[in-house]
Motif scaffolding. Sequence first.
Motif, PDB file in Angstrom:
ATOM      1  N   ALA A 165      70.910  25.910  12.411  1.00 55.18           N
ATOM      2  CA  ALA A 165      70.138  25.531  11.222  1.00 55.18           C
ATOM      3  C   ALA A 165      68.643  25.560  11.494  1.00 55.18           C
ATOM      4  O   ALA A 165      67.853  25.943  10.618  1.00 55.18           O
ATOM      5  CB  ALA A 165      70.566  24.147  10.739  1.00 55.18           C
ATOM      6  N   PHE A 166      68.237  25.154  12.703  1.00 55.41           N
ATOM      7  CA  PHE A 166      66.809  25.169  13.023  1.00 55.41           C
ATOM      8  C   PHE A 166      66.270  26.592  13.011  1.00 55.41           C
ATOM      9  O   PHE A 166      65.158  26.840  12.518  1.00 55.41           O
ATOM     10  CB  PHE A 166      66.557  24.519  14.383  1.00 55.41           C
ATOM     11  CG  PHE A 166      65.117  24.561  14.808  1.00 55.41           C
ATOM     12  CD1 PHE A 166      64.152  23.854  14.115  1.00 55.41           C
ATOM     13  CD2 PHE A 166      64.727  25.325  15.889  1.00 55.41           C
ATOM     14  CE1 PHE A 166      62.813  23.903  14.499  1.00 55.41           C
ATOM     15  CE2 PHE A 166      63.402  25.375  16.288  1.00 55.41           C
ATOM     16  CZ  PHE A 166      62.445  24.655  15.590  1.00 55.41           C
ATOM     17  N   VAL A 167      67.043  27.534  13.546  1.00 56.76           N
ATOM     18  CA  VAL A 167      66.637  28.940  13.511  1.00 56.76           C
ATOM     19  C   VAL A 167      66.488  29.397  12.065  1.00 56.76           C
ATOM     20  O   VAL A 167      65.563  30.153  11.727  1.00 56.76           O
ATOM     21  CB  VAL A 167      67.655  29.823  14.256  1.00 56.76           C
ATOM     22  CG1 VAL A 167      67.306  31.302  14.106  1.00 56.76           C
ATOM     23  CG2 VAL A 167      67.692  29.450  15.733  1.00 56.76           C
ATOM     24  N   PHE A 173      60.643  15.052   0.887  1.00 55.25           N
ATOM     25  CA  PHE A 173      62.030  14.949   0.408  1.00 55.25           C
ATOM     26  C   PHE A 173      62.734  16.297   0.521  1.00 55.25           C
ATOM     27  O   PHE A 173      63.865  16.380   1.016  1.00 55.25           O
ATOM     28  CB  PHE A 173      62.045  14.464  -1.044  1.00 55.25           C
ATOM     29  CG  PHE A 173      63.423  14.444  -1.658  1.00 55.25           C
ATOM     30  CD1 PHE A 173      64.332  13.450  -1.316  1.00 55.25           C
ATOM     31  CD2 PHE A 173      63.807  15.422  -2.566  1.00 55.25           C
ATOM     32  CE1 PHE A 173      65.605  13.440  -1.873  1.00 55.25           C
ATOM     33  CE2 PHE A 173      65.069  15.414  -3.123  1.00 55.25           C
ATOM     34  CZ  PHE A 173      65.979  14.414  -2.775  1.00 55.25           C
ATOM     35  N   VAL A 174      62.070  17.356   0.087  1.00 53.75           N
ATOM     36  CA  VAL A 174      62.661  18.693   0.200  1.00 53.75           C
ATOM     37  C   VAL A 174      62.832  19.077   1.663  1.00 53.75           C
ATOM     38  O   VAL A 174      63.845  19.659   2.061  1.00 53.75           O
ATOM     39  CB  VAL A 174      61.793  19.728  -0.539  1.00 53.75           C
ATOM     40  CG1 VAL A 174      62.346  21.141  -0.328  1.00 53.75           C
ATOM     41  CG2 VAL A 174      61.731  19.407  -2.026  1.00 53.75           C
ATOM     42  N   ALA A 175      61.838  18.740   2.495  1.00 52.25           N
ATOM     43  CA  ALA A 175      61.937  19.031   3.926  1.00 52.25           C
ATOM     44  C   ALA A 175      63.137  18.325   4.545  1.00 52.25           C
ATOM     45  O   ALA A 175      63.838  18.892   5.396  1.00 52.25           O
ATOM     46  CB  ALA A 175      60.647  18.619   4.639  1.00 52.25           C
ATOM     47  N   ALA A 176      63.393  17.090   4.137  1.00 47.32           N
ATOM     48  CA  ALA A 176      64.541  16.343   4.666  1.00 47.32           C
ATOM     49  C   ALA A 176      65.852  17.048   4.313  1.00 47.32           C
ATOM     50  O   ALA A 176      66.764  17.150   5.143  1.00 47.32           O
ATOM     51  CB  ALA A 176      64.532  14.919   4.110  1.00 47.32           C
ATOM     52  N   ILE A 177      65.935  17.560   3.101  1.00 46.49           N
ATOM     53  CA  ILE A 177      67.147  18.274   2.682  1.00 46.49           C
ATOM     54  C   ILE A 177      67.345  19.535   3.522  1.00 46.49           C
ATOM     55  O   ILE A 177      68.476  19.875   3.907  1.00 46.49           O
ATOM     56  CB  ILE A 177      67.064  18.624   1.182  1.00 46.49           C
ATOM     57  CG1 ILE A 177      67.108  17.341   0.348  1.00 46.49           C
ATOM     58  CG2 ILE A 177      68.190  19.569   0.775  1.00 46.49           C
ATOM     59  CD1 ILE A 177      66.916  17.563  -1.132  1.00 46.49           C
ATOM     60  N   LEU A 178      66.258  20.229   3.832  1.00 48.48           N
ATOM     61  CA  LEU A 178      66.363  21.458   4.617  1.00 48.48           C
ATOM     62  C   LEU A 178      66.907  21.200   6.020  1.00 48.48           C
ATOM     63  O   LEU A 178      67.471  22.105   6.648  1.00 48.48           O
ATOM     64  CB  LEU A 178      64.989  22.130   4.719  1.00 48.48           C
ATOM     65  CG  LEU A 178      64.427  22.749   3.437  1.00 48.48           C
ATOM     66  CD1 LEU A 178      63.038  23.318   3.683  1.00 48.48           C
ATOM     67  CD2 LEU A 178      65.348  23.838   2.910  1.00 48.48           C
ATOM     68  N   GLY A 179      66.747  19.990   6.523  1.00 52.96           N
ATOM     69  CA  GLY A 179      67.231  19.678   7.866  1.00 52.96           C
ATOM     70  C   GLY A 179      68.685  19.269   7.923  1.00 52.96           C
ATOM     71  O   GLY A 179      69.284  19.255   9.009  1.00 52.96           O
ATOM     72  N   LEU A 180      69.292  18.955   6.794  1.00 51.93           N
ATOM     73  CA  LEU A 180      70.664  18.449   6.787  1.00 51.93           C
ATOM     74  C   LEU A 180      71.702  19.461   7.287  1.00 51.93           C
ATOM     75  O   LEU A 180      72.704  19.051   7.894  1.00 51.93           O
ATOM     76  CB  LEU A 180      71.034  17.963   5.382  1.00 51.93           C
ATOM     77  CG  LEU A 180      70.245  16.749   4.869  1.00 51.93           C
ATOM     78  CD1 LEU A 180      70.706  16.356   3.488  1.00 51.93           C
ATOM     79  CD2 LEU A 180      70.374  15.576   5.840  1.00 51.93           C
ATOM     80  N   PRO A 181      71.543  20.773   7.042  1.00 53.73           N
ATOM     81  CA  PRO A 181      72.554  21.716   7.559  1.00 53.73           C
ATOM     82  C   PRO A 181      72.760  21.652   9.067  1.00 53.73           C
ATOM     83  O   PRO A 181      73.796  22.106   9.563  1.00 53.73           O
ATOM     84  CB  PRO A 181      71.986  23.089   7.136  1.00 53.73           C
ATOM     85  CG  PRO A 181      71.197  22.799   5.903  1.00 53.73           C
ATOM     86  CD  PRO A 181      70.574  21.459   6.167  1.00 53.73           C
ATOM     87  N   TYR A 182      71.825  21.069   9.812  1.00 55.24           N
ATOM     88  CA  TYR A 182      71.974  20.955  11.265  1.00 55.24           C
ATOM     89  C   TYR A 182      73.176  20.087  11.628  1.00 55.24           C
ATOM     90  O   TYR A 182      73.724  20.215  12.726  1.00 55.24           O
ATOM     91  CB  TYR A 182      70.706  20.361  11.874  1.00 55.24           C
ATOM     92  CG  TYR A 182      70.676  20.386  13.391  1.00 55.24           C
ATOM     93  CD1 TYR A 182      70.348  21.556  14.068  1.00 55.24           C
ATOM     94  CD2 TYR A 182      70.970  19.246  14.141  1.00 55.24           C
ATOM     95  CE1 TYR A 182      70.318  21.585  15.460  1.00 55.24           C
ATOM     96  CE2 TYR A 182      70.936  19.260  15.528  1.00 55.24           C
ATOM     97  CZ  TYR A 182      70.607  20.441  16.182  1.00 55.24           C
ATOM     98  OH  TYR A 182      70.585  20.473  17.553  1.00 55.24           O
ATOM     99  N   LEU A 183      73.603  19.240  10.706  1.00 58.99           N
ATOM    100  CA  LEU A 183      74.775  18.398  10.957  1.00 58.99           C
ATOM    101  C   LEU A 183      76.031  19.235  11.153  1.00 58.99           C
ATOM    102  O   LEU A 183      76.971  18.805  11.836  1.00 58.99           O
ATOM    103  CB  LEU A 183      74.975  17.416   9.793  1.00 58.99           C
ATOM    104  CG  LEU A 183      73.881  16.349   9.612  1.00 58.99           C
ATOM    105  CD1 LEU A 183      74.092  15.593   8.318  1.00 58.99           C
ATOM    106  CD2 LEU A 183      73.863  15.402  10.804  1.00 58.99           C
ATOM    107  N   GLY A 184      76.054  20.429  10.555  1.00 58.54           N
ATOM    108  CA  GLY A 184      77.235  21.274  10.669  1.00 58.54           C
ATOM    109  C   GLY A 184      77.011  22.580  11.392  1.00 58.54           C
ATOM    110  O   GLY A 184      77.975  23.305  11.673  1.00 58.54           O
ATOM    111  N   SER A 185      75.756  22.905  11.682  1.00 56.06           N
ATOM    112  CA  SER A 185      75.467  24.188  12.318  1.00 56.06           C
ATOM    113  C   SER A 185      74.285  24.061  13.259  1.00 56.06           C
ATOM    114  O   SER A 185      73.196  23.645  12.851  1.00 56.06           O
ATOM    115  CB  SER A 185      75.171  25.259  11.264  1.00 56.06           C
ATOM    116  OG  SER A 185      74.723  26.455  11.867  1.00 56.06           O
ATOM    117  N   ALA A 186      74.506  24.447  14.520  1.00 56.01           N
ATOM    118  CA  ALA A 186      73.435  24.376  15.517  1.00 56.01           C
ATOM    119  C   ALA A 186      72.351  25.408  15.265  1.00 56.01           C
ATOM    120  O   ALA A 186      71.249  25.308  15.819  1.00 56.01           O
ATOM    121  CB  ALA A 186      74.007  24.558  16.916  1.00 56.01           C
TER     122      ALA A 186
END
Length: 537
Positions: A398-400, A383-396
């Motif tokens: 985010a993975f970095v 669940f926490v990991a899923a939240i950490l991935g959400l910023p990718y919706l607004g910033s390319a």
Amino acid sequence: MSAGLNKDELILQQMGYKQELKRSWSSFRNFCLCFSTMSILSGLTPLYGTALITGGPVVIIFGWIFVTIMTLSVALSMAEVCSAYPTSGGLYYWSAAISRPKYKPVLSFFTGWFNLIGQLAGTAAVAFGLALVIVATISIGTDGTWVPTPGATVGVYIGILVLVGLLNTYATRTLGMMNVVSSKRCIAFSVLKLYWHIIGILIIIISLLVCTRNSPASPEFVFTDFENHTGWSNNGFVVLLGLLQSQYSFTGYDSAAHMTEETQNAQRGGPISILGAILATSVLGLAFLLAVTFSIQDYDRVINSSTIPIAQVFLDALGKTGAILVMCIIIVGVFFCANAGATSNARLIYALSRDGALPFSGTLHKLDAKTQSPVIAVWALLFVAAILGLPYLGSATAFVAITSVCTIALYITYGLPTLCLLFTRDSFVPGPFNLGRYSKINGIIAVCWITFISVLFILPTEYPVDATNMNYAIAIFGFLWIIVAIYWVARGRYVFKGPVRNVESTTSSLHSVELDKPSPTLDTSLSNEKGDGNEIV
């Protein structure tokens, strides 16, 4: 030596634990687990494009060699402590064991939390990297008519997390990766992952070299070409930013320490696994990077690809069918890593909550009645990991940011026991593997390097900085640590007293980490078979 106890069991008892796990792992099997957990495929594949624009080929190749040397410095200090304290608690236990008595609870607490944050980010980074590879493969399969959107990528990412959660909930007996972690099935699975990575990488390397033998990139391009597409004018700074790919790939080798209670001759097996996995990763990773970089047919097309750049390299060099096959090899290897990482990280949550170090500890450390595995901890992690991935919706970028948080947090965890050892070396009696008189200088180098990269990898990777290219690592890291600090002040310092012992030693407490006693040491007759405590093994 106590009746009925072998050397490994006696050392474990002196640290306050009884032998509950079966010691069925050899040093080689521990090495297999450690190597596959580091996973070259999950580290080098998704970040290759980032490295191409932050320094280019020359930084990719020589940066890998430089980071290998610095990582070995950190790992040598870890191996030295692992040899003295071979317990599955690993770093979390080491900080309590080595530090001065009054600092044991706080250092153990924050080491455990740094490790947890690093592992949370690591789970997210591996799964997100897998999502990037999957959507890139789909794009290749549709001849580029389907271009992955951020929403589609995040959707695949969450789907991967759900699949991992289901496997860890309902298939633990089949996979042999949780409550039967020391069984023959788990051992075989670890060896399988090792061979998959090695054979898979060799297939990729050979395929690239054969298919591009008539049109390889020039040696001048591979070994001297510097590229800066970041917007930063300081090329030296860009070179340093380009080290993230390499440093991120050299994480996870603490997994060897977590398996020492199941490894035979653990005082030697643990250090051998740590250092052996790093050296194997270094050699194979360098070969992989050289093969991929020599196979670049058009640099501009690669960095401007609508998929991940390394997929474009495969497509240009191998064609559509070859690229898809290679990507499938990578997908399976990275999924192995993602699933194993989630499994072991859930055990970390279980262990920390058992000692009262986490909020909702009473719930998180509960085991499933049927599988005797920490299912609640698994889903909390995901669940926490899923939240950490959400910023990718607004910033390319985010993975970095996720990979930066993973790298920084884990290396701070690696560095804290080394830092403690610099201040308590007079009371520390090393195990069979030790650096002797070189231990202190190596420890200083390791701590300095960890401090440096901890600052470096929270800095923005592109200029001018705006909301779309901001390195959100500092925001993620800062937010999490505000929560940790609040929890420590409000509750943690009252309920958390360090690693919980489950047995009283029948001998003198040579390895005790009781909070009101001096830093523990091992009897030299046990920790060093030659008895001098100063040789380098």
